[in-house]
Scaffold this active site. Structure first.
Site, PDB file in Angstrom:
ATOM      1  N   GLY A  14       0.824  -1.209   0.000  1.00 46.54           N
ATOM      2  CA  GLY A  14       0.000   0.000   0.000  1.00 46.54           C
ATOM      3  C   GLY A  14       0.858   1.260   0.000  1.00 46.54           C
ATOM      4  O   GLY A  14       1.959   1.274  -0.562  1.00 46.54           O
ATOM      5  N   ARG A  81      -5.959   3.887   9.490  1.00 45.43           N
ATOM      6  CA  ARG A  81      -7.044   4.763   9.965  1.00 45.43           C
ATOM      7  C   ARG A  81      -7.646   5.555   8.807  1.00 45.43           C
ATOM      8  O   ARG A  81      -6.967   5.900   7.859  1.00 45.43           O
ATOM      9  CB  ARG A  81      -6.494   5.756  10.999  1.00 45.43           C
ATOM     10  CG  ARG A  81      -6.243   5.129  12.347  1.00 45.43           C
ATOM     11  CD  ARG A  81      -6.086   6.170  13.423  1.00 45.43           C
ATOM     12  NE  ARG A  81      -4.877   6.965  13.290  1.00 45.43           N
ATOM     13  CZ  ARG A  81      -4.658   8.098  13.937  1.00 45.43           C
ATOM     14  NH1 ARG A  81      -5.573   8.579  14.760  1.00 45.43           N
ATOM     15  NH2 ARG A  81      -3.520   8.757  13.775  1.00 45.43           N
ATOM     16  N   ARG A  88      -5.747   4.535  17.138  1.00 45.28           N
ATOM     17  CA  ARG A  88      -5.145   3.439  16.377  1.00 45.28           C
ATOM     18  C   ARG A  88      -5.616   2.098  16.931  1.00 45.28           C
ATOM     19  O   ARG A  88      -5.569   1.084  16.237  1.00 45.28           O
ATOM     20  CB  ARG A  88      -3.617   3.536  16.464  1.00 45.28           C
ATOM     21  CG  ARG A  88      -3.058   4.786  15.772  1.00 45.28           C
ATOM     22  CD  ARG A  88      -1.621   5.052  16.171  1.00 45.28           C
ATOM     23  NE  ARG A  88      -1.072   6.227  15.511  1.00 45.28           N
ATOM     24  CZ  ARG A  88      -1.113   7.457  16.037  1.00 45.28           C
ATOM     25  NH1 ARG A  88      -1.689   7.658  17.222  1.00 45.28           N
ATOM     26  NH2 ARG A  88      -0.571   8.479  15.387  1.00 45.28           N
ATOM     27  N   ARG A 151       8.387  14.095  14.387  1.00 44.81           N
ATOM     28  CA  ARG A 151       7.305  15.089  14.507  1.00 44.81           C
ATOM     29  C   ARG A 151       7.607  16.078  15.636  1.00 44.81           C
ATOM     30  O   ARG A 151       7.441  17.288  15.471  1.00 44.81           O
ATOM     31  CB  ARG A 151       5.972  14.379  14.768  1.00 44.81           C
ATOM     32  CG  ARG A 151       5.473  13.662  13.538  1.00 44.81           C
ATOM     33  CD  ARG A 151       4.197  12.881  13.770  1.00 44.81           C
ATOM     34  NE  ARG A 151       3.746  12.313  12.490  1.00 44.81           N
ATOM     35  CZ  ARG A 151       2.945  11.265  12.361  1.00 44.81           C
ATOM     36  NH1 ARG A 151       2.478  10.650  13.447  1.00 44.81           N
ATOM     37  NH2 ARG A 151       2.589  10.827  11.168  1.00 44.81           N
ATOM     38  N   HIS A 175       2.977   4.092  20.699  1.00 46.21           N
ATOM     39  CA  HIS A 175       2.635   4.990  19.588  1.00 46.21           C
ATOM     40  C   HIS A 175       1.148   5.318  19.702  1.00 46.21           C
ATOM     41  O   HIS A 175       0.317   4.825  18.972  1.00 46.21           O
ATOM     42  CB  HIS A 175       2.932   4.275  18.270  1.00 46.21           C
ATOM     43  CG  HIS A 175       2.682   5.113  17.063  1.00 46.21           C
ATOM     44  ND1 HIS A 175       3.167   6.386  16.919  1.00 46.21           N
ATOM     45  CD2 HIS A 175       2.002   4.841  15.912  1.00 46.21           C
ATOM     46  CE1 HIS A 175       2.788   6.855  15.732  1.00 46.21           C
ATOM     47  NE2 HIS A 175       2.077   5.944  15.114  1.00 46.21           N
TER      48      HIS A 175
HETATM   49  N1  LIG Z   1       3.862   2.581  12.945  1.00 45.25           N
HETATM   50  C1  LIG Z   1       3.532   3.775  12.540  1.00 45.25           C
HETATM   51  O1  LIG Z   1       4.085   4.759  12.995  1.00 45.25           O
HETATM   52  C2  LIG Z   1       2.473   3.942  11.477  1.00 45.25           C
HETATM   53  C3  LIG Z   1       2.279   5.180  10.849  1.00 45.25           C
HETATM   54  C4  LIG Z   1       1.284   5.285   9.880  1.00 45.25           C
HETATM   55  C5  LIG Z   1       0.512   4.168   9.546  1.00 45.25           C
HETATM   56  N2  LIG Z   1       0.735   2.983  10.183  1.00 45.25           N
HETATM   57  C6  LIG Z   1      -0.030   1.765   9.863  1.00 45.25           C
HETATM   58  O2  LIG Z   1       0.597   1.074   8.785  1.00 45.25           O
HETATM   59  C7  LIG Z   1      -0.365   0.236   8.141  1.00 45.25           C
HETATM   60  C8  LIG Z   1      -0.287   0.441   6.632  1.00 45.25           C
HETATM   61  O3  LIG Z   1      -0.671   1.767   6.292  1.00 45.25           O
HETATM   62  P1  LIG Z   1      -0.833   2.192   4.744  1.00 45.25           P
HETATM   63  O4  LIG Z   1      -1.186   3.623   4.760  1.00 45.25           O
HETATM   64  O5  LIG Z   1       0.307   1.691   3.949  1.00 45.25           O
HETATM   65  O6  LIG Z   1      -2.154   1.332   4.376  1.00 45.25           O
HETATM   66  P2  LIG Z   1      -2.623   0.850   2.933  1.00 45.25           P
HETATM   67  O7  LIG Z   1      -4.082   0.532   3.064  1.00 45.25           O
HETATM   68  O8  LIG Z   1      -2.188   1.796   1.871  1.00 45.25           O
HETATM   69  O9  LIG Z   1      -1.809  -0.512   2.720  1.00 45.25           O
HETATM   70  C9  LIG Z   1      -2.047  -1.661   3.439  1.00 45.25           C
HETATM   71  C10 LIG Z   1      -1.930  -2.833   2.471  1.00 45.25           C
HETATM   72  O10 LIG Z   1      -2.047  -4.047   3.234  1.00 45.25           O
HETATM   73  C11 LIG Z   1      -2.654  -4.999   2.370  1.00 45.25           C
HETATM   74  N3  LIG Z   1      -3.163  -6.113   3.160  1.00 45.25           N
HETATM   75  C12 LIG Z   1      -4.285  -6.172   3.908  1.00 45.25           C
HETATM   76  N4  LIG Z   1      -4.392  -7.380   4.473  1.00 45.25           N
HETATM   77  C13 LIG Z   1      -3.298  -8.086   4.099  1.00 45.25           C
HETATM   78  C14 LIG Z   1      -2.836  -9.389   4.374  1.00 45.25           C
HETATM   79  N5  LIG Z   1      -3.539 -10.236   5.144  1.00 45.25           N
HETATM   80  N6  LIG Z   1      -1.675  -9.787   3.819  1.00 45.25           N
HETATM   81  C15 LIG Z   1      -0.972  -8.952   3.020  1.00 45.25           C
HETATM   82  N7  LIG Z   1      -1.365  -7.694   2.719  1.00 45.25           N
HETATM   83  C16 LIG Z   1      -2.517  -7.275   3.255  1.00 45.25           C
HETATM   84  C17 LIG Z   1      -3.743  -4.218   1.644  1.00 45.25           C
HETATM   85  O11 LIG Z   1      -4.153  -4.879   0.467  1.00 45.25           O
HETATM   86  C18 LIG Z   1      -3.045  -2.882   1.410  1.00 45.25           C
HETATM   87  O12 LIG Z   1      -2.474  -2.825   0.129  1.00 45.25           O
HETATM   88  C19 LIG Z   1      -1.713   0.609   8.782  1.00 45.25           C
HETATM   89  O13 LIG Z   1      -2.048  -0.335   9.778  1.00 45.25           O
HETATM   90  C20 LIG Z   1      -1.444   1.966   9.402  1.00 45.25           C
HETATM   91  O14 LIG Z   1      -2.315   2.247  10.476  1.00 45.25           O
HETATM   92  C21 LIG Z   1       1.688   2.863  11.118  1.00 45.25           C
END
Ligand SMILES: NC(=O)c1ccc[n+]([C@@H]2O[C@H](COP(=O)([O-])OP(=O)(O)OC[C@H]3O[C@@H](n4cnc5c(N)ncnc54)[C@H](O)[C@@H]3O)[C@@H](O)[C@H]2O)c1
Length: 314
Positions: A14, A81, A88, A151, A175
């Site tokens: 993603g 989100r 979260r 940030r 986080h």
């Molecule tokens: N740790 C941090 O600081 C932080 C910061 C921002 C976002 N995040 C988190 O990171 C994650 C990804 O965010 P994003 O914006 O890239 O989301 P996104 O929706 O763009 O990408 C997520 C991808 O995961 C895939 N997916 C879903 N289920 C799956 C599975 N079982 N196996 C393989 N792939 C699967 C989806 O098809 C999608 O392409 C989210 O959970 C988000 O909340 C974390």
């Protein structure tokens, strides 16, 4: 120094996964496998990236077999989100199921990989990965402290009128909204922050505002973008990836399963760790004052409660 080509697998193609692939390829960090349950998405991004960089070192797949013997696996798979989802933690149930399936694949195909978890709520997901993939704690980290710190450094730099690069802040804890920025240990151009605030005639209120902006930095971006942040989260993961592959011994704030450090046991939460070729080579224990320790414990406890709520008993 080893001179071989590393294999980096990214689970979830993603926004964050795709950006990590781009950064890692630009930096020539290794061969990249981009996995997603959405086959078209992984393959499409891999092709686009290959064309953009004139390289044949990136593949897109929906077959877990392709992650066999990776040096590093970065996990971004799951739900992110959307505006209105303030916490979260609301993602927990859906993403635990995703994390379990990814953990099974890691256990089967690449059990020796260094694993970086990004999926939210990241401290809980790091714990789930640690347990289900049966990884040693030195081989699994969650990325969030680097993001929260960047940030904090940025908002502080804007309040002080200096470059974000001049600020060396530190943010501990989970986080979430109860993350723990540490102004007492922050320096600006090597000078303790409190001295700089005095010189600039800024008071506690200015600092409180910076801390609030940091806490809600993710939500601010979410409301503007209508999706969660991805450039900075991807940069954080790539910094960890490079530290591991290039044995940099960098000290970075990451979510790690604590084993008595900071008086916390069997909870993954953000603290400074040393990352080198064997993974987590040390956990840095800062001397916290009473208030800081209390806030840190509170943050760790909310992660622990979340883990308990998903029914995991260790
Ligand atoms: N740790 C941090 O600081 C932080 C910061 C921002 C976002 N995040 C988190 O990171 C994650 C990804 O965010 P994003 O914006 O890239 O989301 P996104 O929706 O763009 O990408 C997520 C991808 O995961 C895939 N997916 C879903 N289920 C799956 C599975 N079982 N196996 C393989 N792939 C699967 C989806 O098809 C999608 O392409 C989210 O959970 C988000 O909340 C974390």
């Amino acid at each position: 120094v080893e001179n071989r080509v590393y294999k980096i697998s990214i689970i979830g193609a993603g926004r964050i996964g795709g950006t990590i692939a781009h950064l890692a390829a630009l930096k020539n960090l290794g061969h990249i496998v981009l996995f997603d349950i959405d086959e078209g998405l992984a393959q499409g991004k891999a092709l686009d990236l290959s064309h953009s960089l004139a390289t044949d070192t990136i593949i897109g797949t929906h077959s877990y077999q392709d992650i066999t013997d990776s040096d590093v696996v970065i996990v971004t798979a799951g739900t992110a989100r959307t505006p209105g989802v303030t916490s979260r933690d609301a993602l927990c149930e859906a993403n635990v199921a995703v994390m379990r399936s990814v953990a099974e694949a890691i256990k089967s195909y690449t059990p020796s990989a260094f694993v970086i978890v990004i999926t939210n709520p990241v401290d809980v997901m790091t714990y789930v990965m640690h347990k289900f993939a049966e990884l040693n704690r030195n081989m699994v980290l969650g990325m969030s402290g680097i993001l929260d710190t960047s940030r904090y450094n940025y908002f502080l730099s804007q309040a002080l009128g200096v470059s974000p690069k001049a600020v060396q802040g530190i943010v501990l804890g989970g986080h979430g909204d109860d993350m723990v920025p540490l102004p007492r240990l922050t320096t600006v151009g090597g000078v303790p922050l409190m001295e700089v605030l005095n010189q600039k005639g800024l008071d506690e209120h200015a600092l409180t505002q910076v801390i609030e902006k940091t806490r809600y930095g993710g939500t601010t971006i979410l409301n503007l973008l209508k999706t969660s942040a991805f450039y900075a989260p991807a940069s954080g993961a790539v910094e960890m990836l490079e530290a591991y592959l290039h044995d940099q011994k960098k000290i970075l704030p990451c979510s790690v399963c604590l084993n008595g450090e900071y008086d916390v046991r069997d909870v993954c939460v953000g603290v400074p760790v040393v990352i080198g070729q064997t993974g987590v080579e040390g956990v840095i224990e800062l001397e916290l004052n009473e208030m800081e320790q209390m806030n840190f414990k509170k943050s760790a406890q909310s992660v622990e409660m979340m883990v308990k709520s998903i029914g995991w008993t260790s």
